[in-house]
Design a protein around this motif. Structure first.
Motif, PDB file in Angstrom:
ATOM      1  N   UNK A  97      40.636 -97.399 -71.082  1.00 14.80           N
ATOM      2  CA  UNK A  97      39.282 -96.829 -71.069  1.00 14.80           C
ATOM      3  C   UNK A  97      38.937 -96.265 -72.443  1.00 14.80           C
ATOM      4  N   UNK A  98      39.892 -95.583 -73.071  1.00 13.45           N
ATOM      5  CA  UNK A  98      39.657 -95.037 -74.415  1.00 13.45           C
ATOM      6  C   UNK A  98      39.461 -96.174 -75.423  1.00 13.45           C
ATOM      7  N   UNK A  99      40.265 -97.218 -75.308  1.00 13.48           N
ATOM      8  CA  UNK A  99      40.113 -98.377 -76.192  1.00 13.48           C
ATOM      9  C   UNK A  99      38.746 -99.023 -75.992  1.00 13.48           C
ATOM     10  N   UNK A 100      38.331 -99.143 -74.741  1.00 12.41           N
ATOM     11  CA  UNK A 100      37.032 -99.744 -74.428  1.00 12.41           C
ATOM     12  C   UNK A 100      35.896 -98.897 -75.004  1.00 12.41           C
ATOM     13  N   UNK A 101      35.947 -97.593 -74.787  1.00 10.50           N
ATOM     14  CA  UNK A 101      34.893 -96.718 -75.320  1.00 10.50           C
ATOM     15  C   UNK A 101      34.842 -96.804 -76.851  1.00 10.50           C
ATOM     16  N   UNK A 102      35.999 -96.819 -77.497  1.00  5.51           N
ATOM     17  CA  UNK A 102      36.033 -96.940 -78.965  1.00  5.51           C
ATOM     18  C   UNK A 102      35.470 -98.282 -79.425  1.00  5.51           C
ATOM     19  N   UNK A 103      35.802 -99.341 -78.711  1.00  4.29           N
ATOM     20  CA  UNK A 103      35.275-100.665 -79.070  1.00  4.29           C
ATOM     21  C   UNK A 103      33.756-100.695 -78.900  1.00  4.29           C
ATOM     22  N   UNK A 104      33.247-100.067 -77.852  1.00  4.37           N
ATOM     23  CA  UNK A 104      31.795 -99.982 -77.653  1.00  4.37           C
ATOM     24  C   UNK A 104      31.146 -99.199 -78.784  1.00  4.37           C
ATOM     25  N   UNK A 105      31.749 -98.065 -79.138  1.00  2.08           N
ATOM     26  CA  UNK A 105      31.213 -97.259 -80.242  1.00  2.08           C
ATOM     27  C   UNK A 105      31.133 -98.074 -81.524  1.00  2.08           C
ATOM     28  N   UNK A 106      32.219 -98.769 -81.847  1.00  2.00           N
ATOM     29  CA  UNK A 106      32.253 -99.571 -83.074  1.00  2.00           C
ATOM     30  C   UNK A 106      31.208-100.680 -83.033  1.00  2.00           C
ATOM     31  N   UNK A 107      31.101-101.375 -81.917  1.00  2.00           N
ATOM     32  CA  UNK A 107      30.124-102.451 -81.791  1.00  2.00           C
ATOM     33  C   UNK A 107      28.705-101.917 -81.950  1.00  2.00           C
ATOM     34  N   UNK A 108      28.393-100.809 -81.296  1.00  2.00           N
ATOM     35  CA  UNK A 108      27.048-100.241 -81.379  1.00  2.00           C
ATOM     36  C   UNK A 108      26.747 -99.664 -82.760  1.00  2.00           C
ATOM     37  N   UNK A 109      27.748 -99.100 -83.416  1.00  2.00           N
ATOM     38  CA  UNK A 109      27.535 -98.593 -84.777  1.00  2.00           C
ATOM     39  C   UNK A 109      27.224 -99.739 -85.734  1.00  2.00           C
ATOM     40  N   UNK A 146      33.287 -90.060 -72.471  1.00  2.00           N
ATOM     41  CA  UNK A 146      34.731 -89.893 -72.506  1.00  2.00           C
ATOM     42  C   UNK A 146      35.125 -88.464 -72.198  1.00  2.00           C
ATOM     43  N   UNK A 147      34.244 -87.529 -72.505  1.00  2.00           N
ATOM     44  CA  UNK A 147      34.501 -86.149 -72.122  1.00  2.00           C
ATOM     45  C   UNK A 147      34.383 -85.998 -70.620  1.00  2.00           C
ATOM     46  N   UNK A 148      33.680 -86.991 -69.996  1.00  2.00           N
ATOM     47  CA  UNK A 148      33.445 -86.961 -68.557  1.00  2.00           C
ATOM     48  C   UNK A 148      34.707 -87.295 -67.773  1.00  2.00           C
ATOM     49  N   UNK A 149      35.673 -87.909 -68.436  1.00  2.00           N
ATOM     50  CA  UNK A 149      36.888 -88.215 -67.714  1.00  2.00           C
ATOM     51  C   UNK A 149      37.460 -89.543 -68.013  1.00  2.00           C
TER      52      UNK A 149
END
Length: 114
Positions: free
Chosen positions: A6-18, A111-114
């Motif tokens: 989940x953390x990897x996915x959120x980071x990948x989403x952040x990078x893609x959107x940035x 991600x702070x949500x859980x």
């Protein structure tokens, strides 16, 4: 492993959107196209991690509804377009810049949500 995924996915989403925010025309021509890209991104991650709890489209839609009250029943793109028409909330911003402003706020909390 699910939490790491989940953390990897959120980071990948952040990078893609940035990257998409820096060079939008290189990544998409319209917000519906970006929504499809993000959905495909989620599906690809789920192929590797079937129990992945995070999902950008679902989580962003829920946050958008909770934050702005905009209906996301038809997807977050329509909600963004509706918000852009509401001058009070959008301050005259067009849908794409408004999306990137809102998504920055969302990503800061995701991600702070859980």
């Amino acid at each position: 492993m699910s939490t790491d995924a989940a953390a990897d996915y959120r980071n990948a989403c952040r990078e893609l959107l940035q990257e998409a925010a820096r060079r939008p025309s290189m990544f998409f021509r319209s917000l519906p196209e970006l929504e499809a890209i993000m959905d495909g991104h989620s599906i690809a991650f789920r192929q590797c991690y079937p129990t992945l709890g995070a999902c950008f489209d679902r989580d962003f839609s829920a946050w958008l509804y909770e934050t702005t009250g905009a209906s996301t029943a038809a997807g977050w793109v329509l909600a963004i377009k509706t918000l852009a028409r509401r001058k009070k909330l959008a301050n005259g911003r067009k849908p794409v810049p408004l999306f990137f402003d809102l998504v920055q706020d969302f990503l800061a909390q995701w991600g702070e949500q859980g």
